[in-house]
Structures are given as C-alpha cells and as structure tokens.
Design a protein around this motif. Structure first.
Motif, PDB file in Angstrom:
ATOM      1  N   CYS A 166       0.832  -1.195   0.000  1.00 19.94           N
ATOM      2  CA  CYS A 166       0.000   0.000   0.000  1.00 19.94           C
ATOM      3  C   CYS A 166       0.873   1.255   0.000  1.00 19.94           C
ATOM      4  CB  CYS A 166      -0.935   0.011   1.207  1.00 19.94           C
ATOM      5  SG  CYS A 166      -2.140  -1.341   1.216  1.00 19.94           S
ATOM      6  N   GLU A 167       0.259   2.360  -0.385  1.00 19.82           N
ATOM      7  CA  GLU A 167       0.975   3.630  -0.398  1.00 19.82           C
ATOM      8  C   GLU A 167       1.285   4.084   1.027  1.00 19.82           C
ATOM      9  OE1 GLU A 167      -1.966   5.873  -2.551  1.00 19.82           O
ATOM     10  OE2 GLU A 167      -0.693   5.891  -4.322  1.00 19.82           O
ATOM     11  N   ARG A 214      -1.490  -5.525   5.643  1.00 15.34           N
ATOM     12  CA  ARG A 214      -0.048  -5.708   5.756  1.00 15.34           C
ATOM     13  C   ARG A 214       0.243  -7.129   6.236  1.00 15.34           C
ATOM     14  NH1 ARG A 214       1.304  -2.018  11.138  1.00 15.34           N
ATOM     15  NH2 ARG A 214       0.127  -3.293  12.624  1.00 15.34           N
ATOM     16  N   ILE A 215       1.485  -7.556   6.014  1.00 11.95           N
ATOM     17  CA  ILE A 215       1.995  -8.809   6.529  1.00 11.95           C
ATOM     18  C   ILE A 215       2.882  -8.480   7.721  1.00 11.95           C
ATOM     19  CG2 ILE A 215       3.434 -10.822   6.052  1.00 11.95           C
ATOM     20  CD1 ILE A 215       0.845 -10.907   4.580  1.00 11.95           C
ATOM     21  N   ALA A 216       2.659  -9.153   8.845  1.00 15.13           N
ATOM     22  CA  ALA A 216       3.452  -8.936  10.047  1.00 15.13           C
ATOM     23  C   ALA A 216       4.109 -10.244  10.461  1.00 15.13           C
ATOM     24  CB  ALA A 216       2.576  -8.404  11.185  1.00 15.13           C
ATOM     25  N   ALA A 217       5.341 -10.155  10.974  1.00 10.64           N
ATOM     26  CA  ALA A 217       6.075 -11.338  11.429  1.00 10.64           C
ATOM     27  C   ALA A 217       6.956 -10.951  12.600  1.00 10.64           C
ATOM     28  CB  ALA A 217       6.910 -11.926  10.297  1.00 10.64           C
ATOM     29  N   SER A 218       7.150 -11.898  13.518  1.00  8.85           N
ATOM     30  CA  SER A 218       8.009 -11.607  14.661  1.00  8.85           C
ATOM     31  C   SER A 218       9.478 -11.569  14.257  1.00  8.85           C
ATOM     32  CB  SER A 218       7.793 -12.646  15.759  1.00  8.85           C
ATOM     33  OG  SER A 218       8.114 -13.951  15.266  1.00  8.85           O
ATOM     34  N   HIS A 219       9.847 -12.353  13.218  1.00 12.01           N
ATOM     35  CA  HIS A 219      11.242 -12.375  12.771  1.00 12.01           C
ATOM     36  C   HIS A 219      11.295 -12.756  11.290  1.00 12.01           C
ATOM     37  CE1 HIS A 219      15.609 -12.681  13.176  1.00 12.01           C
ATOM     38  NE2 HIS A 219      15.542 -13.827  12.509  1.00 12.01           N
ATOM     39  N   ILE A 220      12.077 -12.028  10.526  1.00 13.73           N
ATOM     40  CA  ILE A 220      12.275 -12.305   9.109  1.00 13.73           C
ATOM     41  C   ILE A 220      13.769 -12.371   8.838  1.00 13.73           C
ATOM     42  CG2 ILE A 220      11.937 -11.493   6.738  1.00 13.73           C
ATOM     43  CD1 ILE A 220       9.410 -10.119   7.622  1.00 13.73           C
ATOM     44  N   TYR A 221      14.185 -13.412   8.122  1.00 18.11           N
ATOM     45  CA  TYR A 221      15.588 -13.599   7.770  1.00 18.11           C
ATOM     46  C   TYR A 221      15.691 -13.723   6.255  1.00 18.11           C
ATOM     47  CZ  TYR A 221      20.266 -15.669   7.501  1.00 18.11           C
ATOM     48  OH  TYR A 221      21.577 -15.919   7.196  1.00 18.11           O
ATOM     49  N   GLU A 271      -2.781  -9.067   8.266  1.00 19.76           N
ATOM     50  CA  GLU A 271      -3.631  -8.150   9.010  1.00 19.76           C
ATOM     51  C   GLU A 271      -4.372  -7.240   8.044  1.00 19.76           C
ATOM     52  OE1 GLU A 271      -1.161  -6.064  11.763  1.00 19.76           O
ATOM     53  OE2 GLU A 271      -0.706  -7.845  12.971  1.00 19.76           O
ATOM     54  N   VAL A 272      -5.668  -7.176   8.189  1.00 18.25           N
ATOM     55  CA  VAL A 272      -6.514  -6.286   7.396  1.00 18.25           C
ATOM     56  C   VAL A 272      -7.146  -5.291   8.348  1.00 18.25           C
ATOM     57  CG1 VAL A 272      -8.506  -6.133   5.865  1.00 18.25           C
ATOM     58  CG2 VAL A 272      -6.950  -8.096   5.694  1.00 18.25           C
ATOM     59  N   MET A 273      -6.888  -4.012   8.110  1.00 16.55           N
ATOM     60  CA  MET A 273      -7.340  -2.957   9.019  1.00 16.55           C
ATOM     61  C   MET A 273      -6.914  -3.275  10.457  1.00 16.55           C
ATOM     62  SD  MET A 273      -8.727  -0.811   7.027  1.00 16.55           S
ATOM     63  CE  MET A 273      -9.542  -0.658   5.423  1.00 16.55           C
ATOM     64  N   GLN A 332      -8.511  -8.544  -3.897  1.00 14.50           N
ATOM     65  CA  GLN A 332      -7.135  -8.714  -4.318  1.00 14.50           C
ATOM     66  C   GLN A 332      -6.247  -7.762  -3.535  1.00 14.50           C
ATOM     67  OE1 GLN A 332      -6.322  -7.481  -8.295  1.00 14.50           O
ATOM     68  NE2 GLN A 332      -4.183  -8.100  -8.229  1.00 14.50           N
ATOM     69  N   LEU A 333      -5.343  -8.312  -2.763  1.00 14.54           N
ATOM     70  CA  LEU A 333      -4.336  -7.511  -2.075  1.00 14.54           C
ATOM     71  C   LEU A 333      -3.191  -7.330  -3.066  1.00 14.54           C
ATOM     72  CD1 LEU A 333      -4.409  -9.325   1.371  1.00 14.54           C
ATOM     73  CD2 LEU A 333      -5.822  -7.427   0.570  1.00 14.54           C
ATOM     74  N   LYS A 334      -3.098  -6.167  -3.641  1.00 11.52           N
ATOM     75  CA  LYS A 334      -2.193  -5.950  -4.769  1.00 11.52           C
ATOM     76  C   LYS A 334      -0.752  -6.207  -4.351  1.00 11.52           C
ATOM     77  CE  LYS A 334      -5.153  -2.887  -7.394  1.00 11.52           C
ATOM     78  NZ  LYS A 334      -5.285  -1.635  -8.162  1.00 11.52           N
ATOM     79  N   GLY A 335      -0.075  -6.997  -5.164  1.00 13.16           N
ATOM     80  CA  GLY A 335       1.277  -7.398  -4.886  1.00 13.16           C
ATOM     81  C   GLY A 335       1.378  -8.685  -4.114  1.00 13.16           C
ATOM     82  N   LEU A 336       0.268  -9.175  -3.541  1.00 14.53           N
ATOM     83  CA  LEU A 336       0.333 -10.365  -2.689  1.00 14.53           C
ATOM     84  C   LEU A 336      -0.548 -11.484  -3.231  1.00 14.53           C
ATOM     85  CD1 LEU A 336       1.443 -11.617  -0.056  1.00 14.53           C
ATOM     86  CD2 LEU A 336      -0.612 -10.754   1.081  1.00 14.53           C
ATOM     87  N   SER A 337      -1.845 -11.433  -2.961  1.00 12.83           N
ATOM     88  CA  SER A 337      -2.723 -12.545  -3.288  1.00 12.83           C
ATOM     89  C   SER A 337      -4.155 -12.050  -3.347  1.00 12.83           C
ATOM     90  CB  SER A 337      -2.557 -13.663  -2.255  1.00 12.83           C
ATOM     91  OG  SER A 337      -3.307 -14.800  -2.622  1.00 12.83           O
ATOM     92  N   THR A 338      -5.086 -12.982  -3.516  1.00 10.03           N
ATOM     93  CA  THR A 338      -6.503 -12.662  -3.624  1.00 10.03           C
ATOM     94  C   THR A 338      -7.292 -13.480  -2.623  1.00 10.03           C
ATOM     95  OG1 THR A 338      -6.306 -12.145  -5.980  1.00 10.03           O
ATOM     96  CG2 THR A 338      -8.500 -12.619  -5.147  1.00 10.03           C
ATOM     97  N   LEU A 339      -8.123 -12.810  -1.842  1.00  9.80           N
ATOM     98  CA  LEU A 339      -9.039 -13.480  -0.932  1.00  9.80           C
ATOM     99  C   LEU A 339     -10.363 -13.677  -1.654  1.00  9.80           C
ATOM    100  CD1 LEU A 339      -8.395 -11.402   2.314  1.00  9.80           C
ATOM    101  CD2 LEU A 339      -7.188 -13.415   1.505  1.00  9.80           C
ATOM    102  N   GLY A 340     -10.957 -14.839  -1.463  1.00  8.02           N
ATOM    103  CA  GLY A 340     -12.108 -15.166  -2.276  1.00  8.02           C
ATOM    104  C   GLY A 340     -11.592 -15.777  -3.570  1.00  8.02           C
ATOM    105  N   GLY A 341     -12.409 -15.878  -4.549  1.00  5.52           N
ATOM    106  CA  GLY A 341     -11.931 -16.434  -5.797  1.00  5.52           C
ATOM    107  C   GLY A 341     -13.056 -16.687  -6.773  1.00  5.52           C
TER     108      GLY A 341
END
Length: 816
Positions: free
Chosen positions: A200-201, A208-215, A231-233, A786-795
C-alpha cells in the motif's frame, strides 16, 4: 591529494577527517554526495513526477516509488562529508552536521556520527538514512560494526549495520514496511525483528503482513519468517507459524504463497499451502495440501523436468483418501511431455485420468488438464521439413459426461501413421497423403447406472488406409487468379466386430475429384462522407466434380463430421471433415465479396454473398438412415461486417433456405469497445430446421446475450450480463425454469492498495432428459479482494467475468 595532518586532537574539515574512518582509502570530495534531497523512502508524490513517470499511473495512485541510481565505488574506498569533524590521536572521530558517507553501492546519512577506532564501530544518531539501488531505510539510530579478516585484505572484512526503529522500502517492487530492528551484513543477509510489509501507499495501511522475525539470505535467494500474520485494518485474519520463501528469481526450496478463499458466510471454503522443492537444475516439484470445505484434504503434487532429448515434462497427481461428502476415494493423474529430437523431429505425450466424472467439477483442480467432456490421451511423433511431413499418433479418451451415449463416444486411434508430401514447381503444386489408421472403442460401459453394450453396425472396429494424391496449377495476376486441380482419393477398410468374432470384411474403393477455383479483383475510388476510400469487388467461382461411390454407408464414421455451414465452407469442395465419406460432388459455388477500405488501409465494410449450385442429388450421407438431399441449390449465405468507427464492430450472418423460405441460421453481433476497460457486446443467435415429418419450421435455438464491463473511472467499474432464451417451447418439450438462462450483476472498486469484486449470479440450467423442467435454479453471491502485490481473498470472480464478458481477457488493471 589532501595534505598530511599531525595526529593531534583538532577540528578538521570533514573531507580530511574521514581518512580516519577508511577501511582502505578515501577520496576527497568538494561537492555533496547527493545533489538533491530524496523524498522519504523514495516515495514521490504526483507533483514531483515528470510526465514520463506519470504515464500509466492510475488517478487513484497519489504517487510512486522511484529507485535510487547510484554509481558504485570501486576498490572498497569510502567517501564521507560533514560540516564538522573532531579526531583524537587514537583515531577516534566525531562528525556533526549533515553527515554523509558512501561506500561501494550504498549511502549512509545522519545528523551526527562517532567512530571508535579500537572497537572499529560507528554510531549514527538522529534522522539516519541508508539506501542503495534496491532498498531505502530510515531509522532513529544505527550502529556499524566491522570485523577485519586477519588472513585477507581489508576489503574482505566482514561488517554489520544495525538500524533501530526502521522504516524501509523496496522502490522497484513498490514494497515498504517497518521493523523494530534491521540488521544487514556484508555477506548479504538481512534480519528484521517485529517486522511488517505492505504494498500500500505510505499512510494507507489497509492491509499488511506482520512477522516476529524475518531472515533474508540474498546470496542463496531465500527468506524465512516466523509467526507470520496477514492483518486487514489491523485485524489478524490469517496465521502461519513458519514460512520459507524465495526473494528473487532463483528457484529455491520453500513455501510458496498460500492461497485461500472465503464463502458468502465468511467461512473458509478453500486453503492451499504449496511447498516447492528445487531438486536439481532441471528438476523441481511442488507439494500442495489443498483443503476443501465439506470434502477434506486433497493432496496435490507436481513434478517438472527438462531434458535434452525428451524436452519439457510435467506430472500432476492429486489424491483424496475419502471425500467427506460421499465417502469415496478420488484422484487425478495428468502427464504432459513435449520436445524436439533434432532439427526436424518433434514429440508430444499427454495422459489424463480421473477417478470419477465429477472430479473436475467438485475439486476444481488447478493443474493444466484439458477440461473437456473427453479427456485426451495421446502420443505423437512428428518429422517435418519443407517437403515431407511424417506423423505417428496414438490417441484415446476418457469420457467424463454421462449424458453421452456409448454410440456417440469417439473412437481410439491405435495407432495412426501419416506421410504427407508437398512440392511446388514454378506454378505447379503436387501433394500426396498416405495414412494408415486403426480404430476401436469400448463395446460396453456402465453409464448413468445402466449397462450399455454395442451391437451390430455400432460395434464395428476398423483398419483404414487412405491415399490422397493431387496436382494443381495456379496462374495469378494482380487482378485475377485461376487454379485447376485434379486428385484421386483411395480408401481401404478391414472391418471387424467383437460382437461377432467371425465377422471380417474388406471394403475398398477409389474416387477422383476435379476442381477449378478462380477469382477476379476490381477496385475503384469511393467518396464517402467527404473521405476518399477504396471499394473492391471480388467475384469468385469454384467448380468441383467427384462421382458417386456406393457402399460408404457400410463404413462407420470413425473420425468424420459434417462441415459446419459458413461463407468460407462454400469453397471447401467437400461436405465432410474427415476421411470416411467421399462426397459425390457435381457443384458450382458462386460468391462475391465487396470491401470498403479506408485511407489507413483498414477494412471499414465487408459484404459477402454466395450459394452452391448442385448438378445432382447428394447420395452420400454421414449416417445410413439419412435421406438423400435432392435440392438443386444450397442455402444462400450472406455475411456482413461493418466498422462504423474505431470502437464499433457489427457483424451478421444469414443462412437462408430458399426452398423452405426461412432462415436456417441468423446471427447478429454488436461490439462496442471505446477504451481498454470498457466493452459492451450484444448478440442474437437463432437456429431453425424443418421437421421432415410435419413439414413445419421448428426453432432449435433462439438466444440473446448482452454483456458488458464498464469502467466508470479508474476506481469504479460495473459488470453485467443477461443471457435470455427466447424460444417458444411446444407442449411437453424440456425447457429451463426461467427464460433468463444466466444473469450476472456486480461492481468493482480498486485503489493503489487493493481491488474488490462483488458478483451476483443466477442460472437456470436445463435438467437431464428425463425431466420436463429444470429441477433447480441456482443463485450465488461471489466476492474477491485482491491484495495488490500479494494474493486474492475469495476467488472465481475474474474467471466468471472472463467467461461471461467478451473481450474481458484483454482488460487491463493496476497491480505490482
């Protein structure tokens, strides 16, 4: 070179003091390292973008990311600048005021910096920025730690940069995120703690995608994340405890992006968790547990390989131990292989098998299987050069439609060998085909719970030899052409029947065919609506003759169908497609085409009119119980295509039966496409036939279809379709519940962050042959986000619209 200074505590210009921070050397700089201030995280609002950068940017996007373009420094040197610097005799230094340091392919800025020579550690405070060509980071505090390698040069030393309370962006991918700490190491690894990422802008955190640790390991091209949440809103909606994924184009073992869909009650309908295995440079596999609500876990797998001689291959296998709905075992096998064996040799192999006829409808497989009523199984070997073409083919089918009787199911070709020859000698063309085929099919099967067995004529299998030879001569001028052709067609059959083991008969015959194709081209200038255009007149005459050959009604139609009627079919010189019927021909086809061509060379209008004149009745028919056709002429075929403007296209086809004085076919189509994301289509299709018993004209098909996708703006679009059955059904004839066979209505909204589609669909299918009316009318409410750049919920919404709206496959929309 700068003057050598004594190593005593003093205030120095930064370009001299920076020498104390060098790993190897430093070049003096008299100009700023960065000429202009870069917007935060390289996000440029629309007001700062050039016309070229604004091109293609939708109005709903307030700006865009622009990547840095840095020239890397060689030899490991470092360049540094600041307003003031303090250096002591031990090599420790302090920099204040607009500190800017550059090394290799990155730049580091801050308000102040400190260098501890003994610890080989630098601290950067307040308004810290780090960026290179791929990433931009802004943080409150940063620490740089260097660990020299004693056995190698200083340029090979290891280093580590830790940024605290970091905001980062990957401009080229339109990604951004946050992390409580971000650690980058010289060996190409990055660690993020309590991190987030979104496409998103800035200022718009809808998801957004949240994670406790990213490597992230940039050398290996892989990344891993722990405690990952979508996480949505700010509301978590999806959780994965551990996730391994690729971060570049290299094939890497790990989890791929999961996919899932939600039902109308917000319950989970499907969940797919694919895991990718990079087995070798030419071999990989994917294992995907696929959950279906009310059915269970379907285990899908795919194995792909590349070889030098066998080419590209793909094996798909899916297995469901026990369907929770009907408690049966279900599975799918799909194999495809194709490649080249040399400069002229090609091969292709396809195998499909499903456990039951409802598998594809129920489990919606994502494999590349051919979704038809007859799933193909074939092996094909082909050789081709400029003159010769050889093909060896073995083909069979699995029929997955229980409404198709055993007598109407296709024959297997086990095998079929074809040798074609074609050569041109100036104006002469010589062609020849030699083909041998073996046809057979199942003589018994259980269909719709009842056993069907083929007997008599329907049970015949056969071996067929085809020999077709032709010679043609073509004389062509800019205004005309003429092409006579003579051919001889030979057929040999050996027929047998499993119903009668002593049945074995041979049928053979040869039939010549002669034809003459000719045409003229006239054109003249045409003044139309104050424009100069060109009108053409193209009359065409095609004569063909072939004598009647008796006994063909004793041959099954192994691979032969009746030619579909169109204007072009008038000049094919045959009534059949396939080799099992040699039509008796004594006919002349007359046609005329006129075109209006605009000044740009585009075809503004085309009109074609034609008919076939027969010299005798047509005795050869596809089925032995068909009556002879004694009409002296065919139906009259007329086709019109008109493009009144750049965005309009109108076409109409009319097949008029001059004996029954009615339209056998009448098709009208209107297409309006003013922009890439606007399309409106209208079509009316009516097919009629004459009842041979009563002599009345009956309507076989009469439907009207109007469909549209209309973008109101970059953000909003409407979707709609109505497919209406306008046929008047006689008493007792099977009919749909509603005259509206299918209706679709929906809307779409999108911004720079996500796209929402909502569709409502109704359908009124016709039931099986035992019912007079449809037993159900289905309604469905579909949505996808569609979460642009990621995936689509529903189908399913895009696929539904693509199948319903003509031209939607060319639709363009904004994504990353």
């Amino acid at each position: 070179m700068p003057t050598r200074m004594p190593l005593t505590p003093s205030r120095l210009p930064a370009r001299y003091a920076c020498r104390l921070l060098l790993i190897t050397c430093c070049t003096a700089s008299t100009s700023p390292l960065v000429q202009a201030e870069t917007p935060l995280l390289n996000w440029y609002p629309r007001a700062l973008l050039s016309d070229a950068e604004l091109a293609g940017l939708p109005s709903f996007c307030s700006g865009r990311y622009l990547p840095n373009q840095l020239q890397p420094l060689s030899d490991g040197r470092l360049e540094a600048e600041s307003e003031q610097a303090f250096v002591d005799r031990n090599g420790n230094a302090e920099f204040t005021g607009s500190v800017s340091m550059r090394r290799e392919d990155y730049v580091l800025k801050s308000d102040s910096a400190r260098w501890d020579a003994s610890l080989r550690q630098a601290e950067f405070d307040s308004d810290v920025s780090f960026f290179n060509d791929e990433v931009t980071v802004h943080s409150d505090h940063a620490r740089f730690q260097e660990q020299p390698n004693a056995t190698q040069s200083a340029t090979s030393s290891r280093s580590e940069l830790v940024l605290e309370s970091a905001n980062y962006a990957l401009p080229a991918r339109h990604m951004r995120g946050t992390a409580t700490s971000m650690t980058t190491r010289s060996e190409g690894t990055i660690e993020l703690n309590e991190a987030t990422v979104t496409w998103c802008e800035p200022g718009q955190d809808d998801w957004r995608i949240a994670a406790s640790h990213i490597y992230l390991d940039q050398q290996q091209g892989i990344g891993s994340a722990w405690n990952t949440r979508l996480e949505v809103m700010d509301i978590p909606v999806f959780y994965i405890p551990y996730y391994r994924f690729p971060i570049d184009d290299r094939r890497t073992t790990g989890f791929l992006d999961p996919s899932f869909s939600l039902g109308g009650n917000a319950g989970l309908e499907e969940l797919k968790l694919p895991f990718y295995l990079n087995l070798a440079s030419n071999l990989d596999a994917t294992i995907a547990p696929h959950y279906f609500n009310q059915r269970g876990w379907l285990w899908e797998s795919q194995l792909r390989h590349k070889t030098r001689w066998l080419g590209d291959g793909e094996l798909n296998y899916a297995y469901l131990n026990q369907d929770a709905t009907d408690e049966r075992e279900r599975w799918l096998i799909n194999y495809q292989q194709s490649g080249t064996l040399g400069p002229h040799w090609q091969h292709r192999w396809v195998y499909n098998h499903v456990s039951d006829n409802d598998y594809l409808a129920d489990l919606n497989s994502s494999t590349a299987i051919d979704r038809t009523t007859h799933l193909p199984r074939l092996g094909q070997l082909r050789y081709q050069n400029d003159t010769w073409r050889f093909e060896l083919l073995a083909e069979g089918f699995q029929t997955i439609d229980d409404t198709i009787d055993l007598t109407d199911r296709p024959y297997k070709r086990l095998p079929q060998a074809t040798l074609d020859y074609q050569q041109r000698y100036d104006r002469w063309r010589v062609s020849s085909r030699l083909q041998g085929s073996r046809f057979e099919r199942e003589d018994s099967a259980t269909i719709n719970g009842s056993e069907q067995t083929l007997t008599g004529f329907a049970s015949l299998d056969g071996r067929r030899l085809v020999s077709d030879n032709a010679i043609a001569w073509r004389f062509e001028q800019p205004y005309s052409y003429i092409q006579p052709e003579a051919s001889y067609r030979y057929r040999y059959y050996r027929l047998s029947s499993p119903d009668s083991f002593d049945y074995n008969t041979v049928v053979n015959y040869g039939v010549p065919r002669y034809s003459l194709d000719s045409g003229l081209f006239f054109e003249r200038p045409l003044h139309w609506f104050d424009t100069i255009q060109t009108q053409t007149l193209e009359p065409r005459l095609f004569w063909v003759k072939s004598p009647y050959q008796s006994g063909q009604d004793t041959i099954p139609a192994f691979d032969t169908k009746v030619t579909s009627v169109s204007y072009d079919s008038l000049f094919q010189g045959d009534r059949f497609i396939g080799a099992d019927r040699l039509a008796d021909l004594e006919q002349v086809s007359l046609g005329i085409t006129s075109r209006i061509i605009d000044q740009r060379g585009g075809e503004w209008l085309r009109f074609s009119l034609g008919r076939v004149y027969f010299g005798d009745r047509r005795q050869v028919q596809l089925d032995s119980d068909e009556v002879n056709d004694s009409h002296a002429t065919s139906s009259t075929l007329a086709e019109v295509e008109w493009r009144p403007g750049r965005h309009w296209r109108l076409n109409q086809t009319l097949e008029w039966d001059v004996y029954g004085d009615y339209a056998r076919q009448r098709r009208l189509g209107v297409d309006y496409v003013p922009l890439s994301n606007r399309m409106l289509n209208l079509s009316v299709n009516k097919v009629q036939s004459e009842n041979s018993d009563s002599g009345t004209i009956e309507t076989d098909l009469y439907q009207a279809d109007i469909n549209a996708f209309w973008a109101l703006s970059d953000r909003w679009a409407l979707t709609g379709r109505v497919l209406k059955d306008m046929k008047n059904y006689p008493e007792g004839e099977r009919r749909p519940t509603s005259s509206v066979l299918e209706s679709l209505a929906g809307f779409e909204y999108q911004n720079c962050c996500w796209r929402l589609q909502v569709l409502y669909k109704e359908s009124s299918p016709t039931a099986d042959d035992s019912a007079s009316y449809s037993t159900e009318k289905s309604q469905s409410l579909m949505f996808s986000i569609q979460l642009k750049g990621l995936s689509t919920l529903g189908g399913g919404t895009d696929a539904t619209v693509r199948n319903s709206i003509k031209g939607y496959s060319r639709r363009q929309y904004h994504d990353y």
